[in-house]
Design a protein around this motif. Structure first.
Motif, PDB file in Angstrom:
ATOM      1  N   UNK A  58      18.066  37.703 -35.483  1.00 55.28           N
ATOM      2  CA  UNK A  58      16.838  38.083 -36.176  1.00 55.28           C
ATOM      3  C   UNK A  58      15.785  36.977 -36.167  1.00 55.28           C
ATOM      4  N   UNK A  59      16.232  35.723 -36.411  1.00 56.35           N
ATOM      5  CA  UNK A  59      15.259  34.624 -36.551  1.00 56.35           C
ATOM      6  C   UNK A  59      14.520  34.312 -35.246  1.00 56.35           C
ATOM      7  N   UNK A  60      14.998  34.887 -34.134  1.00 53.31           N
ATOM      8  CA  UNK A  60      14.298  34.654 -32.861  1.00 53.31           C
ATOM      9  C   UNK A  60      13.286  35.759 -32.564  1.00 53.31           C
ATOM     10  N   UNK A  61      13.218  36.767 -33.428  1.00 57.03           N
ATOM     11  CA  UNK A  61      12.378  37.929 -33.104  1.00 57.03           C
ATOM     12  C   UNK A  61      10.904  37.727 -33.473  1.00 57.03           C
ATOM     13  N   UNK A 101      16.283  40.963 -43.599  1.00 53.70           N
ATOM     14  CA  UNK A 101      15.063  40.796 -44.377  1.00 53.70           C
ATOM     15  C   UNK A 101      14.165  39.753 -43.745  1.00 53.70           C
ATOM     16  N   UNK A 102      12.870  39.846 -44.057  1.00 56.21           N
ATOM     17  CA  UNK A 102      11.911  38.850 -43.571  1.00 56.21           C
ATOM     18  C   UNK A 102      12.406  37.459 -43.972  1.00 56.21           C
ATOM     19  N   UNK A 103      12.368  36.542 -43.022  1.00 55.01           N
ATOM     20  CA  UNK A 103      12.951  35.228 -43.278  1.00 55.01           C
ATOM     21  C   UNK A 103      12.245  34.217 -42.379  1.00 55.01           C
ATOM     22  N   UNK A 104      12.709  32.981 -42.419  1.00 55.43           N
ATOM     23  CA  UNK A 104      12.138  31.968 -41.543  1.00 55.43           C
ATOM     24  C   UNK A 104      12.331  32.364 -40.087  1.00 55.43           C
ATOM     25  N   UNK A 105      11.274  32.259 -39.301  1.00 55.74           N
ATOM     26  CA  UNK A 105      11.356  32.592 -37.882  1.00 55.74           C
ATOM     27  C   UNK A 105      11.224  31.338 -37.023  1.00 55.74           C
ATOM     28  N   UNK A 106      12.082  31.260 -36.014  1.00 54.31           N
ATOM     29  CA  UNK A 106      12.033  30.142 -35.068  1.00 54.31           C
ATOM     30  C   UNK A 106      10.785  30.261 -34.196  1.00 54.31           C
ATOM     31  N   UNK A 107      10.279  29.118 -33.761  1.00 58.58           N
ATOM     32  CA  UNK A 107       9.098  29.132 -32.906  1.00 58.58           C
ATOM     33  C   UNK A 107       9.109  27.920 -31.982  1.00 58.58           C
TER      34      UNK A 107
END
Lengths: 252, 95
Positions: free
Chosen positions: A167-170, A216-222
């Motif tokens: 999820x965090x990579x999306x 759930x909405x969370x920290x996203x990698x970038x």
């Protein structure tokens, strides 16, 4: 940044996404759960590599410095790659590969449907070829998500874990910077804001049918827009570029 | 037949519209959608066809080798069943 530089960068990003995911999928060759799936995954890999070739060829043309698509694919170091971080994530178990594909193919379905209307004729043509392939990839990933999610306790747990892990990579799929914004003005690039809502709706629909929970909405990698990658890309490139690095300009 | 790879399916490919569906092999799949997708990947990835049928192998009733004599041999000595005594115009082509 000139429009030419922006278009070069845009093609490079799209080409790199296809190339790196294509390489990841090719790693399933001879390792899939059964032969039918082995062929399905490697077929998709070939679709991706074909698309990468078209996009990187166009990138080289736009850049106009006499490079070929092979130069771009095999002679750039990690920081010069701009693929989304999700494409370089390891295959993991079969559920992880399917979750990665579900996220990416859903995105690509809406993205390439829109890119088909691009004012850039070459990008529009590549998009209309890609969309046929992507429809199939998406169907395959969604069917498996539902089959595993609504399957046994073991398959459901694994599918849910994969959906949550990736999820965090999306979030990065929907990032827009000066490259997109300047091309969007000219009707060349795709506006990712409406795509995000469509993407979330579709993912939610598939996960609901699969009896899985939407993360759930969370920290996203970038990072990839700036050429910052996870440690995975280095390993991919060392394998992918080995021949070209060891025997530059080798012909056979 | 069923195992960890799912039941067996038979695949038929049609090369062009109007031509017969020809059996080309079999595969494993858990349901009909998956059977169709697998058939597409296994048997049509080099442009072999325009349409596909997948049929559960269990739905096929086959003649058995022991019946070969009574089933097929009586046809051997009846040449009059072949329409070889007619001239077929070229325009009819493949029949």
């Amino acid at each position: 940044m000139t429009q030419k530089e922006a278009l070069f960068q845009y093609c490079l990003r799209l080409g790199d996404n296809a190339l790196i995911l294509g390489h990841r999928l090719s790693e399933w060759c001879s390792r899939a759960p059964f032969i039918e799936e082995d062929l399905a995954l490697t077929n998709m890999s070939l679709d991706m590599i074909g698309r990468a070739q078209a996009l990187l060829k166009y990138a080289a043309e736009v850049e106009g410095s006499g490079k070929t698509e092979d130069d771009l694919a095999y002679r750039r170091p990690e920081p010069k790659y701009f693929n989304h971080l999700i494409t370089e994530q390891p295959n993991g178990d079969f559920a992880h590969t399917i979750a990665r594909q579900l996220y990416i193919s859903t995105f690509e379905y809406y993205f390439y449907s829109d890119l088909e209307k691009s004012k850039d004729k070459t990008l529009a043509a590549i998009a209309s070829k890609a969309i046929k392939e992507v429809k199939y990839h998406l169907q395959h990933a969604a069917d498996w998500t539902i089959r595993l999610g609504d399957g046994t306790e073991e398959s459901r747990n694994r599918m849910q874990k994969a959906i949550s892990d990736l999820w965090m990579w999306s979030g990065e799929l929907f990032e827009m910077d000066e490259v997109e914004n300047s091309l969007l003005k000219d009707g060349i690039a795709v506006d990712l804001i409406p795509i995000k809502a469509l993407w979330s709706n579709h993912i939610k629909q598939v996960l609901t049918e699969a009896t899985l929970n939407m993360p759930e909405e969370d920290y996203m990698q970038t990072g990839s827009r700036k050429g910052i990658h996870t440690e995975n890309l280095g390993h991919i490139l060392s394998e992918m570029q080995y021949l070209q690095r060891a025997y530059p300009d080798a012909k056979w | 037949m069923s195992d960890s790879q799912g039941p067996l399916w038979e695949v038929f490919v049609q090369k062009k519209a109007g031509q017969p569906f020809v059996h080309c092999g079999s595969l494993h799949a858990f349901d009909k959608e998956m059977a169709l997708q697998n058939a597409r990947d296994l048997y049509t990835r080099r442009n072999e066809g325009m349409a596909l049928w997948v049929v559960p192998s269990s739905a096929i009733t086959a003649s058995s080798p022991e019946d070969m004599g009574s089933f097929f041999e009586p046809a051997n000595d009846k040449v009059y069943r072949h329409p070889t005594f007619y001239q077929i115009p070229d325009a009819i082509g493949h029949m």
